[in-house]
Scaffold this motif. Structure first.
Motif, mmCIF file in Angstrom:
data_model
loop_
_atom_site.group_PDB
_atom_site.id
_atom_site.type_symbol
_atom_site.label_atom_id
_atom_site.label_comp_id
_atom_site.label_asym_id
_atom_site.label_seq_id
_atom_site.Cartn_x
_atom_site.Cartn_y
_atom_site.Cartn_z
ATOM 1 N N ILE A 273 0.970 -1.250 -0.063
ATOM 2 C CA ILE A 273 -0.255 0.100 -0.117
ATOM 3 C C ILE A 273 0.831 1.405 -0.628
ATOM 4 C CG2 ILE A 273 -2.033 1.537 1.409
ATOM 5 C CD1 ILE A 273 -3.099 -0.916 2.174
ATOM 6 N N SER A 274 2.074 0.899 0.261
ATOM 7 C CA SER A 274 3.043 2.309 0.836
ATOM 8 C C SER A 274 3.475 2.534 -0.747
ATOM 9 C CB SER A 274 4.102 1.741 1.342
ATOM 10 O OG SER A 274 3.432 1.482 2.670
ATOM 11 N N ARG B 250 -3.762 -3.965 -2.876
ATOM 12 C CA ARG B 250 -5.594 -3.014 -3.116
ATOM 13 C C ARG B 250 -5.300 -3.097 -4.126
ATOM 14 N NH1 ARG B 250 -4.990 -5.224 1.644
ATOM 15 N NH2 ARG B 250 -5.183 -4.143 3.708
ATOM 16 N N ALA B 251 -6.240 -3.958 -5.339
ATOM 17 C CA ALA B 251 -6.647 -3.586 -6.568
ATOM 18 C C ALA B 251 -6.434 -2.218 -7.090
ATOM 19 C CB ALA B 251 -7.573 -4.426 -6.602
ATOM 20 N N ARG B 252 -7.631 -1.300 -6.185
ATOM 21 C CA ARG B 252 -8.222 0.297 -6.479
ATOM 22 C C ARG B 252 -7.139 0.787 -6.240
ATOM 23 N NH1 ARG B 252 -12.480 1.396 -2.947
ATOM 24 N NH2 ARG B 252 -12.826 -0.626 -1.986
ATOM 25 N N LEU B 253 -5.717 0.778 -5.846
ATOM 26 C CA LEU B 253 -5.189 1.608 -5.768
ATOM 27 C C LEU B 253 -4.386 1.147 -7.028
ATOM 28 C CD1 LEU B 253 -4.173 1.433 -2.111
ATOM 29 C CD2 LEU B 253 -5.065 3.388 -3.368
ATOM 30 N N TRP B 254 -4.292 0.933 -7.665
ATOM 31 C CA TRP B 254 -3.691 0.295 -9.263
ATOM 32 C C TRP B 254 -4.134 0.273 -10.257
ATOM 33 C CZ3 TRP B 254 1.721 -0.184 -8.440
ATOM 34 C CH2 TRP B 254 2.112 -0.545 -6.921
ATOM 35 N N LYS B 255 -3.305 0.674 -10.927
ATOM 36 C CA LYS B 255 -3.986 0.679 -12.504
ATOM 37 C C LYS B 255 -4.537 -0.264 -12.970
ATOM 38 C CE LYS B 255 -1.105 2.859 -15.062
ATOM 39 N NZ LYS B 255 0.225 3.760 -15.646
ATOM 40 N N ASN B 256 -3.317 -1.344 -13.220
ATOM 41 C CA ASN B 256 -4.276 -2.181 -13.331
ATOM 42 C C ASN B 256 -3.255 -3.556 -12.361
ATOM 43 O OD1 ASN B 256 -1.644 -2.375 -15.082
ATOM 44 N ND2 ASN B 256 -2.501 -1.732 -16.415
ATOM 45 N N GLU B 257 -2.625 -4.815 -12.934
ATOM 46 C CA GLU B 257 -2.383 -5.955 -11.725
ATOM 47 C C GLU B 257 -1.003 -5.524 -12.683
ATOM 48 O OE1 GLU B 257 -3.930 -10.115 -11.582
ATOM 49 O OE2 GLU B 257 -5.745 -9.376 -10.633
ATOM 50 N N SER B 258 -0.674 -5.109 -13.722
ATOM 51 C CA SER B 258 0.748 -5.312 -14.190
ATOM 52 C C SER B 258 1.787 -4.484 -13.771
ATOM 53 C CB SER B 258 0.588 -5.828 -15.533
ATOM 54 O OG SER B 258 0.216 -4.599 -16.193
ATOM 55 N N GLU B 259 0.790 -3.537 -13.242
ATOM 56 C CA GLU B 259 1.703 -2.220 -12.673
ATOM 57 C C GLU B 259 2.141 -2.694 -11.193
ATOM 58 O OE1 GLU B 259 -0.838 1.220 -11.472
ATOM 59 O OE2 GLU B 259 1.397 2.488 -11.629
ATOM 60 N N ALA B 260 1.001 -3.641 -10.436
ATOM 61 C CA ALA B 260 0.789 -4.011 -9.341
ATOM 62 C C ALA B 260 2.138 -4.927 -9.302
ATOM 63 C CB ALA B 260 -0.122 -4.409 -8.535
ATOM 64 N N VAL B 261 2.700 -5.836 -10.117
ATOM 65 C CA VAL B 261 3.289 -7.211 -9.643
ATOM 66 C C VAL B 261 5.014 -6.843 -10.281
ATOM 67 C CG1 VAL B 261 4.078 -8.743 -11.866
ATOM 68 C CG2 VAL B 261 1.841 -8.864 -10.656
ATOM 69 N N ILE B 262 5.130 -5.562 -11.638
ATOM 70 C CA ILE B 262 6.094 -4.817 -11.670
ATOM 71 C C ILE B 262 7.180 -3.961 -9.837
ATOM 72 C CG2 ILE B 262 7.584 -2.792 -13.129
ATOM 73 C CD1 ILE B 262 4.969 -3.067 -14.945
ATOM 74 N N ASN B 263 6.202 -3.808 -9.727
ATOM 75 C CA ASN B 263 6.526 -2.540 -8.690
ATOM 76 C C ASN B 263 6.860 -4.002 -7.146
ATOM 77 O OD1 ASN B 263 6.538 0.643 -8.586
ATOM 78 N ND2 ASN B 263 4.116 -0.290 -10.116
ATOM 79 N N PHE B 264 6.253 -4.484 -7.218
ATOM 80 C CA PHE B 264 6.255 -6.099 -6.344
ATOM 81 C C PHE B 264 7.173 -6.536 -6.123
ATOM 82 C CE2 PHE B 264 1.598 -6.671 -3.961
ATOM 83 C CZ PHE B 264 1.686 -5.477 -3.858
ATOM 84 N N ASP B 265 7.623 -6.589 -7.690
ATOM 85 C CA ASP B 265 9.365 -7.608 -7.838
ATOM 86 C C ASP B 265 10.212 -6.954 -7.219
ATOM 87 O OD1 ASP B 265 7.150 -9.520 -8.836
ATOM 88 O OD2 ASP B 265 7.671 -9.376 -11.436
#
Ligand code: ADP
Length: 307
Positions: free
Chosen positions: A133-134, A167-182
């Protein structure tokens, strides 16, 4: 004294108590962890790294941080923006829903306050903690600066701790989240991962699969949480499973993982083994879920971990 800093957003929480009446408190994943850590370990100094506004609620939030015993040297006050806010509603079946007002919050602009001098000052920390979330709330254009900041802290010997809260709603899409989580997994030294958070992003369904996912990165301390199921740890090339005593009367699971993290990290910084720290963290989380709200009354967690 060991020093730990939690970076993220604390929000104003509104909860209806009766018609036309809202109870107001403060909550946010890393903030919740910081509070539980501070309550339980007075030999560890915890600070928050965030931005609030200069309005009344922001000042109250700042006062709350101080009352919690948190170091506020890295809580910055934005001149025009304010804190984020959310409303929790519970329907007739007990199902909770959340409405957020956080898209323009001060915390989203935290990177604009982190100067070279701030980075230098933060370099003497023992641990730096952030969550999925941060990262999500940092303006997309500021994220490169965030990774650079983390890389600098790590190069100065600060242990980086990542909780992949999603939190899905805070990201544009899943791949943006995956790139950052990686990127976060690649940089961190310690991860405190919950299975549920990673299921949709990485297609992992069990603690074992989450462990394997984390092991692809060079993370020295991996803790995998999965509700009332066993916690799995991996440290010093050793995998261990830690049984959890299921709570039968669950009232509200909000912040179970946050309380677990705060107490786990405090215990580790105070010299506990992985096994001891997980046992204390599980006791803390087990009490938190038997009470409503993210931050339960003072004294309850302290008593639970002392028993
Ligand atoms: P998160 O809040 O990150 O989703 P989890 O739901 O995995 O975290 O829970 C975090 C910790 O809280 C667990 O590892 C466990 O120690 C404790 N916990 C959660 N649910 C229960 C439960 N039903 N009974 C006992 N402990 C629980």
């Amino acid at each position: 004294m060991k020093k730990i800093c939690f970076m993220g957003e604390c929000m104003v929480e509104l909860r209806p108590v009766e018609p036309q009446k809202l109870n107001q408190s403060f909550a946010g994943d890393v903030y919740n962890s910081a509070v539980y850590l501070t309550r339980c370990f007075d030999d560890v100094s915890a600070s928050m790294l965030t931005a609030v506004g200069s309005d009344r609620l922001s000042n109250e939030m700042m006062a709350q941080f101080k009352q919690d015993g948190l170091n506020t040297s890295y809580v910055f006050q934005h001149e025009t923006r304010s804190t984020g806010l959310y409303l929790i509603e519970t329907d007739d079946t007990g199902e909770r829903s959340f409405t957020y007002w956080r898209s323009e919050s001060a915390a989203k602009q935290i990177m604009s306050f982190i100067t070279k001098a701030q980075t230098e000052a933060l370099s003497d920390l023992d641990q730096f903690v952030f969550s999925g979330i941060s990262i999500a709330i940092i303006e997309a254009g500021d994220r490169d600066a965030f990774w650079q900041f983390l890389t600098t802290l790590k190069s100065k010997g600060v242990q980086i701790v990542f909780d992949p809260n999603y939190r899905a709603r805070l990201w544009k899409n899943e791949s943006e989240a995956v790139i950052n989580f990686d990127r976060a997994f690649a940089l961190c030294d310690v991860t405190l991962a919950g299975v549920e958070d990673l299921t949709s992003l990485y297609g992992v369904h069990t603690s074992e699969e989450v462990l394997q996912l984390c092991q692809k990165h060079d993370i020295s301390e991996i803790i995998v949480k999965d509700g009332s199921s066993s916690v799995i740890s991996f440290f010093d090339n050793e995998r261990a499973e830690h049984a959890i005593t299921p709570v039968t009367k669950v009232v509200d699971t909000t912040s179970a993982g946050d309380a677990f993290n705060g107490v786990y990290l405090g215990a580790r910084l105070s010299g506990s083994t992985i096994c001891e720290a997980i046992s204390l963290a599980a006791k803390a989380a087990g009490i938190v879920i038997q009470h409503p709200g993210a931050i339960i009354p003072k004294g309850l967690v302290e008593k639970a971990i002392a028993s």
